[in-house]
Design a protein around this motif. Structure first.
Motif, PDB file in Angstrom:
ATOM      1  N   PRO A 257       0.812  -1.230   0.000  1.00 54.72           N
ATOM      2  CA  PRO A 257       0.000   0.000   0.000  1.00 54.72           C
ATOM      3  C   PRO A 257       0.842   1.275   0.000  1.00 54.72           C
ATOM      4  CG  PRO A 257      -0.951  -1.597   1.496  1.00 54.72           C
ATOM      5  CD  PRO A 257       0.375  -2.156   1.074  1.00 54.72           C
ATOM      6  N   ARG A 258       1.901   1.309   0.794  1.00 51.21           N
ATOM      7  CA  ARG A 258       2.742   2.509   0.823  1.00 51.21           C
ATOM      8  C   ARG A 258       3.503   2.675  -0.490  1.00 51.21           C
ATOM      9  NH1 ARG A 258       6.716   3.377   5.260  1.00 51.21           N
ATOM     10  NH2 ARG A 258       7.154   1.157   5.069  1.00 51.21           N
ATOM     11  N   LEU A 259       3.958   1.568  -1.055  1.00 46.93           N
ATOM     12  CA  LEU A 259       4.649   1.646  -2.346  1.00 46.93           C
ATOM     13  C   LEU A 259       3.718   2.188  -3.430  1.00 46.93           C
ATOM     14  CD1 LEU A 259       6.586  -1.741  -2.195  1.00 46.93           C
ATOM     15  CD2 LEU A 259       7.644   0.520  -2.349  1.00 46.93           C
ATOM     16  N   MET A 260       2.467   1.740  -3.405  1.00 48.53           N
ATOM     17  CA  MET A 260       1.506   2.239  -4.392  1.00 48.53           C
ATOM     18  C   MET A 260       1.271   3.725  -4.235  1.00 48.53           C
ATOM     19  SD  MET A 260      -1.454  -0.616  -4.877  1.00 48.53           S
ATOM     20  CE  MET A 260      -1.173  -2.098  -5.860  1.00 48.53           C
ATOM     21  N   GLN A 261       1.152   4.176  -3.003  1.00 49.54           N
ATOM     22  CA  GLN A 261       0.925   5.605  -2.776  1.00 49.54           C
ATOM     23  C   GLN A 261       2.113   6.458  -3.199  1.00 49.54           C
ATOM     24  OE1 GLN A 261      -1.016   4.849   1.484  1.00 49.54           O
ATOM     25  NE2 GLN A 261      -1.060   7.010   0.942  1.00 49.54           N
ATOM     26  N   ALA A 262       3.286   5.835  -3.304  1.00 49.07           N
ATOM     27  CA  ALA A 262       4.496   6.590  -3.611  1.00 49.07           C
ATOM     28  C   ALA A 262       4.752   6.735  -5.107  1.00 49.07           C
ATOM     29  CB  ALA A 262       5.707   5.915  -2.950  1.00 49.07           C
ATOM     30  N   VAL A 263       4.029   5.995  -5.952  1.00 50.49           N
ATOM     31  CA  VAL A 263       4.268   6.064  -7.392  1.00 50.49           C
ATOM     32  C   VAL A 263       3.252   6.988  -8.052  1.00 50.49           C
ATOM     33  CG1 VAL A 263       5.258   3.742  -7.405  1.00 50.49           C
ATOM     34  CG2 VAL A 263       2.822   4.041  -7.914  1.00 50.49           C
ATOM     35  N   ASP A 264       3.535   7.334  -9.302  1.00 53.74           N
ATOM     36  CA  ASP A 264       2.646   8.230 -10.049  1.00 53.74           C
ATOM     37  C   ASP A 264       1.507   7.484 -10.727  1.00 53.74           C
ATOM     38  OD1 ASP A 264       4.138  10.751  -9.668  1.00 53.74           O
ATOM     39  OD2 ASP A 264       5.696   9.738 -10.824  1.00 53.74           O
ATOM     40  N   ALA A 265       1.683   6.205 -10.976  1.00 55.28           N
ATOM     41  CA  ALA A 265       0.633   5.392 -11.595  1.00 55.28           C
ATOM     42  C   ALA A 265       0.962   3.926 -11.369  1.00 55.28           C
ATOM     43  CB  ALA A 265       0.517   5.677 -13.091  1.00 55.28           C
ATOM     44  N   VAL A 266      -0.073   3.105 -11.410  1.00 56.97           N
ATOM     45  CA  VAL A 266       0.086   1.651 -11.305  1.00 56.97           C
ATOM     46  C   VAL A 266      -0.315   1.026 -12.634  1.00 56.97           C
ATOM     47  CG1 VAL A 266      -0.826  -0.460 -10.236  1.00 56.97           C
ATOM     48  CG2 VAL A 266      -0.212   1.505  -8.805  1.00 56.97           C
ATOM     49  N   VAL A 267       0.509   0.102 -13.118  1.00 56.81           N
ATOM     50  CA  VAL A 267       0.235  -0.584 -14.376  1.00 56.81           C
ATOM     51  C   VAL A 267      -0.133  -2.037 -14.067  1.00 56.81           C
ATOM     52  CG1 VAL A 267       1.070  -1.145 -16.682  1.00 56.81           C
ATOM     53  CG2 VAL A 267       1.961   0.863 -15.484  1.00 56.81           C
ATOM     54  N   HIS A 268      -1.223  -2.482 -14.673  1.00 51.75           N
ATOM     55  CA  HIS A 268      -1.696  -3.863 -14.517  1.00 51.75           C
ATOM     56  C   HIS A 268      -1.668  -4.486 -15.916  1.00 51.75           C
ATOM     57  CE1 HIS A 268      -3.716  -7.027 -12.291  1.00 51.75           C
ATOM     58  NE2 HIS A 268      -4.622  -7.124 -13.241  1.00 51.75           N
ATOM     59  N   PRO A 269      -0.536  -5.098 -16.319  1.00 51.17           N
ATOM     60  CA  PRO A 269      -0.312  -5.406 -17.731  1.00 51.17           C
ATOM     61  C   PRO A 269      -0.593  -6.849 -18.156  1.00 51.17           C
ATOM     62  CG  PRO A 269       1.755  -5.549 -16.559  1.00 51.17           C
ATOM     63  CD  PRO A 269       0.696  -5.281 -15.526  1.00 51.17           C
ATOM     64  N   SER A 270      -1.473  -7.566 -17.476  1.00 49.76           N
ATOM     65  CA  SER A 270      -1.712  -8.979 -17.789  1.00 49.76           C
ATOM     66  C   SER A 270      -1.993  -9.175 -19.278  1.00 49.76           C
ATOM     67  CB  SER A 270      -2.894  -9.513 -16.981  1.00 49.76           C
ATOM     68  OG  SER A 270      -2.627  -9.419 -15.594  1.00 49.76           O
ATOM     69  N   GLY A 287      -5.513   5.554  -4.308  1.00 51.26           N
ATOM     70  CA  GLY A 287      -5.721   6.867  -4.881  1.00 51.26           C
ATOM     71  C   GLY A 287      -4.725   7.255  -5.952  1.00 51.26           C
ATOM     72  N   VAL A 288      -4.274   6.269  -6.743  1.00 53.90           N
ATOM     73  CA  VAL A 288      -3.338   6.559  -7.835  1.00 53.90           C
ATOM     74  C   VAL A 288      -3.964   6.135  -9.160  1.00 53.90           C
ATOM     75  CG1 VAL A 288      -1.283   6.395  -6.407  1.00 53.90           C
ATOM     76  CG2 VAL A 288      -2.161   4.345  -7.506  1.00 53.90           C
ATOM     77  N   PRO A 289      -3.617   6.813 -10.271  1.00 55.38           N
ATOM     78  CA  PRO A 289      -4.158   6.435 -11.574  1.00 55.38           C
ATOM     79  C   PRO A 289      -3.738   5.008 -11.960  1.00 55.38           C
ATOM     80  CG  PRO A 289      -3.120   8.597 -11.658  1.00 55.38           C
ATOM     81  CD  PRO A 289      -2.752   8.004 -10.339  1.00 55.38           C
TER      82      PRO A 289
END
Length: 368
Positions: A257-270, A287-289
């Protein structure tokens, strides 16, 4: 723990006096004991780690003796239960006939998507027909997984969709402060969060990085099911594309959760259809794009793309374009990200999942 095991850990909160029959010890056993369950481990020598969902049924022949012993033990355990709840492919296949023989209702929580990308034709037919014959209910996490089960030959009237649920506590600190504490670099940064496996598509993101100068990526996760060779190829690919210095392989982490909050976006590339997409919901709650491939349940979770950017599978150029747009115009995605978090809170909470599954199990027990 895998995603299915994390779901089970949360589900059993409604059943503290139940018993769990596990093929092996480990983190799941510890979590279930902590939840108040009685743990019964399979007899020594019953390891089935070599049987994976992507192998032919013929591979089960050398371990028929162990399978028969496990089935016998499961029948004994089932006699003392009101309802048997199978939380994996192996658990269902082994418990189906024993629970039927001892007259106990069986609920199968199907965490996979039964399509040709994940299973052979023979596997799909066997699983669907066995479910029709032995399972009183088949729980799936999405409409996409339900349709795949029906297409494989499963009975539609046996299926119940219960979306996976989870809770996430936000860290109130800004992303810059979290990055400093986590040792992450400054500048544009995205994240990929899942186990390392070919169908999860981390290689596609590495290809995309080569088209976005200056962008870094954290890859969080490890190879859980004998996919170490793929994990090694990811580092080789990063070197071949000249982005080794921009890809940070962080391994398995407990602070997602903290790592996700620290990035600008999350990619789910399955690259193949997802039965659900826990990572998507976690990112929405953080709360990240989100940028996700339009395969399986991703569109369902992201409301057809209204709450995140959907791209075709295996298209690094489209991922690169989507990330560039988010990084160039972050303010344009603020409202979408806020609405995504509201949807995740309303539809994908752990309490709602627990309540829905508890109601279903009570119904099954009452009819038994």
């Amino acid at each position: 723990m895998s995603g299915a095991e994390l779901v089970l850990r949360d589900v059993v909160g409604a059943w503290p006096d139940s018993q769990a029959f596990l093929f092996e010890g480990g983190p799941l056993a510890d979590a279930l004991r902590e939840a108040g369950l009685t743990i019964r481990l399979a007899a020594p020598g019953a390891d089935l780690s070599g049987l994976r969902r992507d192998v032919s049924p013929l591979h089960a022949l050398p371990v028929l003796g162990r399978l028969a012993r496990l089935a016998w033990d499961l029948a004994g355990a089932a006699r003392g239960c009101d309802v048997v709840y199978a939380n994996s492919q192996k658990a269902f296949l082994l418990a189906a006939l024993p629970t039927r023989l001892v007259g106990r209702p069986l609920v199968w929580h199907l965490h996979d998507i039964l399509d040709g990308a994940h299973f052979g034709r023979a596997q799909r037919i066997i699983q669907a027909r066995l479910a029709n014959a032995c399972a009183v209910r088949v729980v799936v996490p999405s409409r996409a997984a339900a349709e795949a089960f029906v297409q494989a030959g499963g009975r539609r009237d046996r299926v119940t969709v219960v979306p996976n649920g989870l809770d996430l506590t936000l860290d109130p600190r800004p992303a810059a402060e979290l990055r400093a504490e986590l040792g992450l670099p400054v500048g544009p940064l995205v994240g990929v969060f899942s186990r390392l496996a070919p169908w999860k598509g981390q290689d596609v993101v590495i290809e995309a990085l080569a088209a976005v100068p200056g962008l870094r990526c954290v890859v969080v996760g490890s190879a859980l099911f004998g996919e170490d060779a793929y994990a090694a190829t990811l580092r080789d690919l990063a070197a071949a594309r000249g982005v080794s210095d921009r890809v940070l392989f962080l391994g398995q982490r407990s602070d997602v959760p903290r790592l996700m909050q620290a990035v600008d976006a999350v990619v789910h590339p399955s690259v193949d259809p997802e039965p659900f997409g826990r990572t998507l919901v976690e990112a929405m709650l953080a709360g990240v794009p989100v940028v996700a491939t339009d395969a399986g349940a991703s569109s369902e979770i992201l409301d057809g793309g209204a709450l995140g950017t959907l791209v075709p599978p295996r298209r690094p150029d489209r991922i690169a374009a989507a990330l560039s747009e988010i990084l160039d115009r972050p303010e344009a995605f603020a409202e979408r990200t806020r609405l995504a978090r509201e949807r995740a809170l309303a539809r994908y909470g752990a309490a709602r999942m627990q309540d829905d599954l508890a109601a279903l199990i009570h119904q099954v027990a009452a009819r038994a």
